[in-house]
Motif scaffolding. Sequence first.
Motif, PDB file in Angstrom:
ATOM      1  N   MET A 190     -17.650  28.492 -45.525  1.00  0.00           N
ATOM      2  CA  MET A 190     -18.396  27.977 -44.376  1.00  0.00           C
ATOM      3  C   MET A 190     -19.772  28.637 -44.271  1.00  0.00           C
ATOM      4  N   ARG A 191     -19.858  29.905 -44.622  1.00  0.00           N
ATOM      5  CA  ARG A 191     -21.162  30.576 -44.596  1.00  0.00           C
ATOM      6  C   ARG A 191     -22.125  29.908 -45.576  1.00  0.00           C
ATOM      7  N   GLU A 192     -21.630  29.588 -46.776  1.00  0.00           N
ATOM      8  CA  GLU A 192     -22.487  28.944 -47.782  1.00  0.00           C
ATOM      9  C   GLU A 192     -22.821  27.506 -47.384  1.00  0.00           C
ATOM     10  N   ALA A 193     -21.868  26.825 -46.734  1.00  0.00           N
ATOM     11  CA  ALA A 193     -22.149  25.464 -46.270  1.00  0.00           C
ATOM     12  C   ALA A 193     -23.256  25.480 -45.222  1.00  0.00           C
ATOM     13  N   ARG A 194     -23.191  26.446 -44.302  1.00  0.00           N
ATOM     14  CA  ARG A 194     -24.236  26.562 -43.281  1.00  0.00           C
ATOM     15  C   ARG A 194     -25.573  26.979 -43.905  1.00  0.00           C
ATOM     16  N   SER A 195     -25.500  27.840 -44.914  1.00  0.00           N
ATOM     17  CA  SER A 195     -26.723  28.257 -45.597  1.00  0.00           C
ATOM     18  C   SER A 195     -27.397  27.076 -46.276  1.00  0.00           C
ATOM     19  N   LEU A 196     -26.606  26.222 -46.931  1.00  0.00           N
ATOM     20  CA  LEU A 196     -27.146  25.026 -47.564  1.00  0.00           C
ATOM     21  C   LEU A 196     -27.738  24.095 -46.511  1.00  0.00           C
ATOM     22  N   ALA A 197     -27.029  23.928 -45.399  1.00  0.00           N
ATOM     23  CA  ALA A 197     -27.522  23.053 -44.336  1.00  0.00           C
ATOM     24  C   ALA A 197     -28.872  23.542 -43.809  1.00  0.00           C
ATOM     25  N   LYS A 198     -28.989  24.847 -43.609  1.00  0.00           N
ATOM     26  CA  LYS A 198     -30.251  25.403 -43.094  1.00  0.00           C
ATOM     27  C   LYS A 198     -31.376  25.249 -44.115  1.00  0.00           C
ATOM     28  N   CYS A 199     -31.033  25.337 -45.387  1.00  0.00           N
ATOM     29  CA  CYS A 199     -32.020  25.098 -46.442  1.00  0.00           C
ATOM     30  C   CYS A 199     -32.531  23.664 -46.373  1.00  0.00           C
ATOM     31  N   LEU A 200     -31.605  22.724 -46.147  1.00  0.00           N
ATOM     32  CA  LEU A 200     -31.981  21.318 -46.050  1.00  0.00           C
ATOM     33  C   LEU A 200     -32.853  21.061 -44.824  1.00  0.00           C
ATOM     34  N   LEU A 201     -32.608  21.810 -43.752  1.00  0.00           N
ATOM     35  CA  LEU A 201     -33.383  21.632 -42.525  1.00  0.00           C
ATOM     36  C   LEU A 201     -34.856  21.989 -42.718  1.00  0.00           C
ATOM     37  N   ARG A 202     -35.146  22.761 -43.752  1.00  0.00           N
ATOM     38  CA  ARG A 202     -36.546  23.126 -44.002  1.00  0.00           C
ATOM     39  C   ARG A 202     -37.322  21.984 -44.678  1.00  0.00           C
ATOM     40  N   ASN A 203     -36.597  20.999 -45.185  1.00  0.00           N
ATOM     41  CA  ASN A 203     -37.247  19.860 -45.817  1.00  0.00           C
ATOM     42  C   ASN A 203     -37.726  18.862 -44.762  1.00  0.00           C
ATOM     43  N   SER A 204     -38.572  17.946 -45.190  1.00  0.00           N
ATOM     44  CA  SER A 204     -39.024  16.875 -44.299  1.00  0.00           C
ATOM     45  C   SER A 204     -37.847  15.966 -43.962  1.00  0.00           C
ATOM     46  N   PRO A 205     -37.470  15.820 -42.685  1.00  0.00           N
ATOM     47  CA  PRO A 205     -36.377  14.914 -42.332  1.00  0.00           C
ATOM     48  C   PRO A 205     -36.643  13.492 -42.803  1.00  0.00           C
ATOM     49  N   GLU A 206     -37.855  12.994 -42.571  1.00  0.00           N
ATOM     50  CA  GLU A 206     -38.153  11.620 -42.949  1.00  0.00           C
ATOM     51  C   GLU A 206     -38.068  11.429 -44.462  1.00  0.00           C
ATOM     52  N   ALA A 207     -38.520  12.415 -45.240  1.00  0.00           N
ATOM     53  CA  ALA A 207     -38.448  12.298 -46.692  1.00  0.00           C
ATOM     54  C   ALA A 207     -36.992  12.277 -47.162  1.00  0.00           C
ATOM     55  N   MET A 208     -36.140  13.116 -46.557  1.00  0.00           N
ATOM     56  CA  MET A 208     -34.722  13.104 -46.937  1.00  0.00           C
ATOM     57  C   MET A 208     -34.068  11.788 -46.543  1.00  0.00           C
ATOM     58  N   TYR A 209     -34.364  11.295 -45.330  1.00  0.00           N
ATOM     59  CA  TYR A 209     -33.772  10.032 -44.894  1.00  0.00           C
ATOM     60  C   TYR A 209     -34.206   8.894 -45.822  1.00  0.00           C
ATOM     61  N   ALA A 210     -35.498   8.897 -46.175  1.00  0.00           N
ATOM     62  CA  ALA A 210     -36.011   7.832 -47.045  1.00  0.00           C
ATOM     63  C   ALA A 210     -35.370   7.901 -48.424  1.00  0.00           C
ATOM     64  N   THR A 211     -35.145   9.129 -48.912  1.00  0.00           N
ATOM     65  CA  THR A 211     -34.492   9.295 -50.215  1.00  0.00           C
ATOM     66  C   THR A 211     -33.074   8.751 -50.169  1.00  0.00           C
ATOM     67  N   LYS A 212     -32.347   9.083 -49.099  1.00  0.00           N
ATOM     68  CA  LYS A 212     -30.980   8.585 -48.993  1.00  0.00           C
ATOM     69  C   LYS A 212     -30.954   7.062 -48.837  1.00  0.00           C
ATOM     70  N   ARG A 213     -31.884   6.521 -48.064  1.00  0.00           N
ATOM     71  CA  ARG A 213     -31.942   5.062 -47.905  1.00  0.00           C
ATOM     72  C   ARG A 213     -32.166   4.384 -49.247  1.00  0.00           C
ATOM     73  N   LEU A 214     -33.051   4.971 -50.059  1.00  0.00           N
ATOM     74  CA  LEU A 214     -33.333   4.382 -51.372  1.00  0.00           C
ATOM     75  C   LEU A 214     -32.110   4.451 -52.276  1.00  0.00           C
ATOM     76  N   LEU A 215     -31.474   5.626 -52.328  1.00  0.00           N
ATOM     77  CA  LEU A 215     -30.273   5.774 -53.160  1.00  0.00           C
ATOM     78  C   LEU A 215     -29.176   4.824 -52.697  1.00  0.00           C
ATOM     79  N   ASN A 216     -29.010   4.701 -51.377  1.00  0.00           N
ATOM     80  CA  ASN A 216     -27.981   3.799 -50.861  1.00  0.00           C
ATOM     81  C   ASN A 216     -28.331   2.343 -51.127  1.00  0.00           C
ATOM     82  N   TYR A 217     -29.622   2.019 -51.126  1.00  0.00           N
ATOM     83  CA  TYR A 217     -30.043   0.648 -51.414  1.00  0.00           C
ATOM     84  C   TYR A 217     -29.594   0.229 -52.810  1.00  0.00           C
ATOM     85  N   TYR A 218     -29.730   1.150 -53.772  1.00  0.00           N
ATOM     86  CA  TYR A 218     -29.297   0.838 -55.133  1.00  0.00           C
ATOM     87  C   TYR A 218     -27.812   0.465 -55.161  1.00  0.00           C
ATOM     88  N   ALA A 219     -27.008   1.200 -54.371  1.00  0.00           N
ATOM     89  CA  ALA A 219     -25.561   1.007 -54.406  1.00  0.00           C
ATOM     90  C   ALA A 219     -25.098  -0.127 -53.504  1.00  0.00           C
TER      91      ALA A 219
END
Length: 269
Positions: A190-219
């Motif tokens: 759980m400590r590592e899961a939270r650490s990964l989550a906090k690392c992701l929070l440092r990224n641009s939310p919109e860029a991550m959302y757009a990346t996921k939307r694109l990947l999901n669009y393919y599928a």
Amino acid sequence: MGHYQTLRTHSEEGVLTITMNRPERRNALNPTMIQELTEALEAADHSHDGAIILTGAGSAFCAGLDLDHLQSLTAKTREQHRADSESIAHVLRTLHNVQKPTIAAVNGAAIAGGMGLATICDFTLSAPEAKFGYTEVKIGFIPAIVSSFLLRQIGDKRTRDLLLTGRLIKAEEAHELGLVTRIIAEQDLMREARSLAKCLLRNSPEAMYATKRLLNYYANHHLDAEIEAAIAANADARATEDFKEGVRAFLEKRTPDWPSRKTPASAGK
């Protein structure tokens, strides 16, 4: 987040943790948990939290369908089977389509639908002792809905191996197959899961959302038709004599006597 019977939710510093909370049933899926998971994931996507961790209370992540629910399926109508299949497809699809990054912290067994939940997440962190498997064929059932997601992750040959044998695999093999991102000591999971989550929070939310939307669009272009076919196949499988015998044998802890083996010419028709 709302109040749930089968889940615990905890939001802290932008990270939402959803814990499947039926430890006495190894967090097995029943209709209430399926519905609440769907609601919690949909709510999370509209919350202020930027990352989601999914885990299980106690010694298991999620052991698949609850035995009581499994037993009740043998007496349901075709329409009820379809509605139940649709609810399972909906929660898996919801998890797949969540725009925020998702992390599974697999603390123990992830079986059948539980393995689907674990591996559909964007990241799957696993304790070394965790076991994974799509065991449906062992009770005369088919892992229809998860098969479409699994094919995309590991390919046709490996999917056939897991689905046709119904074998359990250890975290190490799941990692080799690409179903687990990292294996982490249970006390650090759980400590590592939270650490990964906090690392992701440092990224641009919109860029991550757009990346996921694109990947999901393919599928999604293919997923729509595939999941519709899977729902129908799932409902059909629940009405077979093999399924009824498989559930009886499982509950009675005996080897199934498959009806279809006695009439092989009719198998698959």
